[in-house]
Each structure stands twice: as structure tokens, then as C-alpha cells.
Scaffold this active site. Structure first.
Site, PDB file in Angstrom:
ATOM      1  N   GLU A 285     -25.252 -17.869  31.569  1.00 61.11           N
ATOM      2  CA  GLU A 285     -24.447 -18.092  30.368  1.00 61.11           C
ATOM      3  C   GLU A 285     -23.136 -17.305  30.428  1.00 61.11           C
ATOM      4  O   GLU A 285     -22.134 -17.697  29.851  1.00 61.11           O
ATOM      5  CB  GLU A 285     -25.255 -17.663  29.135  1.00 61.11           C
ATOM      6  CG  GLU A 285     -25.140 -18.636  27.988  1.00 61.11           C
ATOM      7  CD  GLU A 285     -26.113 -18.337  26.852  1.00 61.11           C
ATOM      8  OE1 GLU A 285     -26.670 -19.288  26.303  1.00 61.11           O
ATOM      9  OE2 GLU A 285     -26.324 -17.159  26.504  1.00 61.11           O
ATOM     10  N   HIS A 306     -44.994 -20.687  49.201  1.00 63.26           N
ATOM     11  CA  HIS A 306     -45.814 -21.847  49.566  1.00 63.26           C
ATOM     12  C   HIS A 306     -45.283 -23.119  48.911  1.00 63.26           C
ATOM     13  O   HIS A 306     -45.976 -24.131  48.871  1.00 63.26           O
ATOM     14  CB  HIS A 306     -47.272 -21.571  49.180  1.00 63.26           C
ATOM     15  CG  HIS A 306     -47.817 -20.373  49.902  1.00 63.26           C
ATOM     16  ND1 HIS A 306     -48.640 -20.463  51.000  1.00 63.26           N
ATOM     17  CD2 HIS A 306     -47.593 -19.041  49.711  1.00 63.26           C
ATOM     18  CE1 HIS A 306     -48.917 -19.248  51.446  1.00 63.26           C
ATOM     19  NE2 HIS A 306     -48.298 -18.367  50.680  1.00 63.26           N
ATOM     20  N   LYS A 420     -25.843 -29.323  20.841  1.00 59.25           N
ATOM     21  CA  LYS A 420     -26.136 -29.149  19.405  1.00 59.25           C
ATOM     22  C   LYS A 420     -25.375 -30.184  18.592  1.00 59.25           C
ATOM     23  O   LYS A 420     -25.918 -30.779  17.656  1.00 59.25           O
ATOM     24  CB  LYS A 420     -25.725 -27.746  18.940  1.00 59.25           C
ATOM     25  CG  LYS A 420     -26.577 -26.637  19.511  1.00 59.25           C
ATOM     26  CD  LYS A 420     -26.162 -25.297  18.913  1.00 59.25           C
ATOM     27  CE  LYS A 420     -26.774 -24.144  19.673  1.00 59.25           C
ATOM     28  NZ  LYS A 420     -26.191 -22.866  19.348  1.00 59.25           N
TER      29      LYS A 420
HETATM   30  O1  PA5 Z   1     -26.896 -15.559  24.384  1.00 60.03           O
HETATM   31  C1  PA5 Z   1     -26.738 -16.249  23.399  1.00 60.03           C
HETATM   32  O2  PA5 Z   1     -25.808 -16.068  22.630  1.00 60.03           O
HETATM   33  C2  PA5 Z   1     -27.708 -17.390  23.068  1.00 60.03           C
HETATM   34  O3  PA5 Z   1     -28.657 -17.588  24.034  1.00 60.03           O
HETATM   35  C3  PA5 Z   1     -28.395 -17.075  21.758  1.00 60.03           C
HETATM   36  O4  PA5 Z   1     -29.098 -15.874  21.903  1.00 60.03           O
HETATM   37  C4  PA5 Z   1     -29.352 -18.196  21.374  1.00 60.03           C
HETATM   38  O5  PA5 Z   1     -28.675 -19.398  21.306  1.00 60.03           O
HETATM   39  C5  PA5 Z   1     -29.991 -17.887  20.042  1.00 60.03           C
HETATM   40  O6  PA5 Z   1     -29.022 -17.741  19.067  1.00 60.03           O
HETATM   41  P1  PA5 Z   1     -29.335 -17.090  17.663  1.00 60.03           P
HETATM   42  O7  PA5 Z   1     -29.756 -15.705  17.908  1.00 60.03           O
HETATM   43  O8  PA5 Z   1     -28.052 -17.176  16.912  1.00 60.03           O
HETATM   44  O9  PA5 Z   1     -30.427 -17.900  17.026  1.00 60.03           O
END
Ligand code: PA5
Length: 444
Positions: A285, A306, A420
Site C-alpha cells: 500500500e 513443496h 469502494k
Molecule cells: O492502511 C490503511 O489505511 C487501510 O488499510 C485501512 O487501515 C483500512 O482500509 C481500514 O480503514 P479504517 O480503519 O478507516 O476502517
């Protein structure tokens, strides 16, 4: 914690890693001075050293309430709001402990998928169990987590009554914004704040990770101490060659620049499976944007030798490997001797299982290097809170430096919004009317 890059350095031009030192230093300086892209999300940088004993005590006191009142605690969260806690709890837990009666509540994770069977089966299991909920969402609006919390809140209230349920529901969310905050304030839940300047994937050392880990019975003070010590080891004034995060960031970027685009994290301990999952989110990310970024993958060895072993040894030469090696097991078990020796294994009789594992690890490293796979080795002494705390900060700092060397903003995640938007349009969420119309046209 130690990092050994000798079996990676030979794959890049002589001096290529050292040549990145000015960029490493510039990245570190920018992180320290808050002058880099994404500088409103640098709260993780000095988070370990800012955690006070009083705050740890408050977390432990809340954990105690859940421990005393629950047989199970469901951690509802997704992405950065659950992967850190899951990684630490798995790394420290007895693999088969869940089969035995336990003094601490069973920790279950939900809100990280939209599987109807998953949720139905969870609810079915919880029917006979006194449970509590830790609802974790920074935005407070994430669909997967919100649906799960709606189901769990109702069930917990039906089971205990509204007043008793309040004692065992904890919210970890933004200080002001989002539905999770609104609900927590209205219902009077105990709540903890996720700092504005700490992104989800960097949040394991906030209550997001620390509370579930404490409820599971682990020593969060030792975890934080490990992270604090690593914060010092990775500080700006430490020479690059002695700073493990700098060494890791420079090495993986030099390898990437040489054309290898995939990094496989390999562990030799089943308990570290979720370290790979947490690390994939952290690096994937943070770096996968603007058409760039190393693709982070993970394997559990020797298990996956394996299956994926064939590809790693012999497939397209676009990969490098980062091995997490645990020097000492926490238990002791040897291969027994057998008078008949029908399986021919007496040559191993008396040897520790871990010795066999270590020879598998060394043999695999040599084979992969021979097969053209650069190998970075990260060793920790053992699986305990202190060592995992060190690993957490090491990987976070390495990620910040690495992303800046790559030339991206390591602290945003614009790409995760695309699905989303389409999902909300398809589900006719109020406010998405135009997107809804456009997507229906596209699907005709
Ligand atoms: O790293 C990030 O920002 C995302 O993976 C969020 O943690 C994830 O989308 C969850 O978001 P939230 O904590 O707002 O529910």
C-alpha cells in the site's frame, strides 16, 4: 535483530547499494523534518518513544475488563485496523492453544471480509459464548467492519442487555469523525483514539494493535520497548551501514533498479504467516503507486517449498527473497531414535527439530542464490514481544525510507478508493446516484 545482505549484494553492480546512501540520508532527513510527501502521516516515526507507562497501564486496565468478562473477544477491523494485532498475536501464541481451555479470551477477527458464511458461522459460534467486541476503524465508515459491528453489537446487546454490553464493547477510532465515533459517544463505550497523523498500516503500536494484544495476554510494554530500541537504532544520526532500516531500504531499491520487481518474504515458522500478511500491506500500500513499486509476496517455508518452491527456484528471474529467521525456538523437541529405523531417519536421531529446520533454511538459501534469487536475511533471537516490537519499527522505518527513494508518497493509498466507489454505486448508496447511473450504462 540483524540484517545480512551479503547474499543480495552480489546480484547488483559493485557499489550500487552504497551509491543510494545520499538518497537514504535525504529520505531520513525528510522524514525527520517532516518535509516529505505525506508529511501529515508521520506520527509513527516517534510513536514508540512517546508511549508512556500510564498509557500502557490504561490499555492493560481495559484489557483486564474484557479478560474478566469475556470468553471470546471479536476484533472487528480490516487492513491496518487488524493485520498488526493478528500478526503479533499469532507470532506469540501457542499454535494449538485454541484447542485448550485458556485463562485469556479467545481472540477472533472479523470485519475483514464480506463473506456471508464467515459471518453466519461466527454468529453461530458466539451464540453460546460470552463475548466482547473491539471495533476498530480509523475512518469509522469502512463497510466490511461496519456491517460486522452492526451484527455483533445487536448480538452482544441481546445476549447481555444494553447496559452490560457497554462494558465489553470498546471502540478504537478517530477523535471526532465517523460513525464509529458517533456510536461510541452515544452509547458510552470505552474508546481509544487513533492519532490523525498515523495511517492504518502504521498503527499497530497505537491502541489499534496494543489493546487486542493486551487482551490476548501479551506484554505490550515489552513490545513497545523493542520498538523503542529499534527507533534508536534507526535514528538519523546512526551511520547508514549500522542502521538496519537504511540497509534494507537501500538494498531492496538497488535490487529493484536492477530489474527484479517482486520481493518474497519467507518465514520458517508457521507462527509468522501473518507477519507476511502485515508486511504485504505495509509495503504494497505504501509503494505500489504511480505505476511503480516492488510487488510484495510471501511464502511459509518449508511448507511452500513443496508448492511455490519450484517457481522460486526456476521460474522467471524477477524475484528476490527476504527471509525472516528465528534463531532459537521457545521449546525443545528432538527426533527420536527407532531401533528398526524403517524410515531410515536414524541419522537425525537426537537432533533438535530446529536443527533440521535450520539446515533446510540454509540449504534453501544456497539453492535460491544459485538459482539467481538475491537473498536478504533478517534474524531475530526468538519469538517474543521484544523481538516482534523491534521488527515492527524496523519494517515501518524501512518502508518510509524505501518509498521515498522510490519517489512515491508512501503514506497515501488513493488506489483503494476505486473499488469502494464502484461497490457503493452498485449498491445504490445515497450520494452515489451519478456513479450508479454510469456504472449501469457500462454493464449494459
Ligand atoms: O492502511 C490503511 O489505511 C487501510 O488499510 C485501512 O487501515 C483500512 O482500509 C481500514 O480503514 P479504517 O480503519 O478507516 O476502517
Amino acid at each position: 535483530m540483524k540484517i545480512d545482505i551479503t547474499k543480495a549484494a552480489s546480484f547488483v553492480k559493485a557499489g550500487a547499494i552504497e551509491a543510494l546512501e545520499p538518497q537514504v540520508k535525504a529520505a531520513q532527513k525528510a522524514l525527520e523534518e517532516g518535509t516529505c510527501a505525506g508529511n501529515d502521516f508521520l506520527g509513527w516515526m516517534h510513536l514508540p518513544s512517546s508511549i508512556t507507562p500510564e498509557f500502557i497501564a490504561e490499555l492493560n486496565a481495559t484489557a483486564k475488563v474484557l479478560q474478566e468478562n469475556c470468553e471470546a473477544v471479536v476484533v472487528a477491523g480490516i487492513g491496518g485496523s487488524y493485520l498488526g494485532a493478528r500478526m503479533v498475536i499469532d507470532a506469540l501464541s501457542n499454535t494449538f492453544g485454541w484447542l485448550k481451555p485458556s485463562k485469556t479470551p479467545r481472540i477472533l477477527f472479523a470485519g475483514n471480509n464480506i463473506g456471508e458464511d464467515y459471518l453466519s458461522e461466527l454468529i453461530d459460534y458466539l451464540k453460546g459464548v460470552k463475548f466482547g467486541v473491539i471495533n476498530i476503524s480509523k475512518s469509522g465508515t469502512t463497510t466490511e467492519t461496519a456491517i460486522t459491528f452492526r451484527l455483533l453489537k445487536k448480538m452482544c446487546e441481546d445476549q447481555r442487555g444494553k447496559d452490560e454490553a457497554k462494558k465489553v464493547i470498546v471502540a478504537i477510532t478517530d477523535a471526532k469523525k465517523g460513525a464509529a465515533r458517533t456510536t461510541a459517544d452515544k452509547e458510552g463505550y470505552k474508546s481509544f483514539i487513533i492519532p490523525d497523523n498515523v495511517g492504518g498500516r502504521f498503527s499497530v503500536l497505537t491502541p489499534v494493535g496494543l489493546l487486542p494484544i493486551a487482551v490476548a495476554g501479551y506484554d505490550i510494554a515489552a513490545l513497545v520497548k523493542g520498538a523503542q530500541d529499534m527507533e534508536k537504532q534507526c535514528a538519523l544520526d546512526v551511520p547508514c551501514a549500522e542502521n538496519p532500516a537504511a540497509v534494507y531500504a537501500a538494498t531492496r531499491n538497488a535490487i529493484y533498479q536492477s530489474g527484479k520487481k517482486i520481493e518474497i518474504m519467507a518465514n520458517y515458522q508457521p507462527k509468522l504467516h501473518n507477519l507476511g500478511e502485515w508486511w504485504k500491506q505495509l509495503y504494497g500500500e505504501s509503494e505500489g503507486k504511480d505505476g511503480k513499486g516492488i510487488f510484495p509476496a510471501s511464502v511459509d517455508l518449508t511448507t511452500d517449498l513443496h508448492s511455490m518452491g519450484q517457481w522460486i527456484q526456476d521460474g522467471e528471474r524477477t524475484i528476490f527473497e527476504t527471509v525472516i529467521s528465528v534463531e532459537k525456538p521457545n521449546t525443545s523437541l528432538a527426533v527420536p531414535s527407532d531401533a528398526e529405523n524403517l524410515d531410515g531417519l536414524n541419522f537425525l536421531a537426537g537432533k533438535r527439530i530446529d536443527e533440521v529446520n535450520k539446515m533446510a533454511e540454509l540449504g534453501t538459501q544456497l539453492a535460491h542464490v544459485d538459482g539467481g534469487v538475491p537473498n536478504i536475511k533478517i534474524s531475530i533471537e526468538k519469538l517474543d514481544e521484544y523481538n516482534i516490537g523491534q521488527l515492527i519499527y524496523f519494517f515501518e522505518k524501512g518502508c518510509g525510507i524505501s518509498g521515498l527513494i522510490l519517489g512515491v508518497n508512501p503514506f497515501n493509498q488513493p488506489g483503494v478508493e476505486a473499488y469502494k466507489k464502484n461497490m457503493f454505486a452498485l449498491l445504490n448508496k445515497p450520494g452515489y446516484e451519478a456513479e450508479s447511473k454510469a456504472i449501469q450504462e457500462r454493464l449494459k
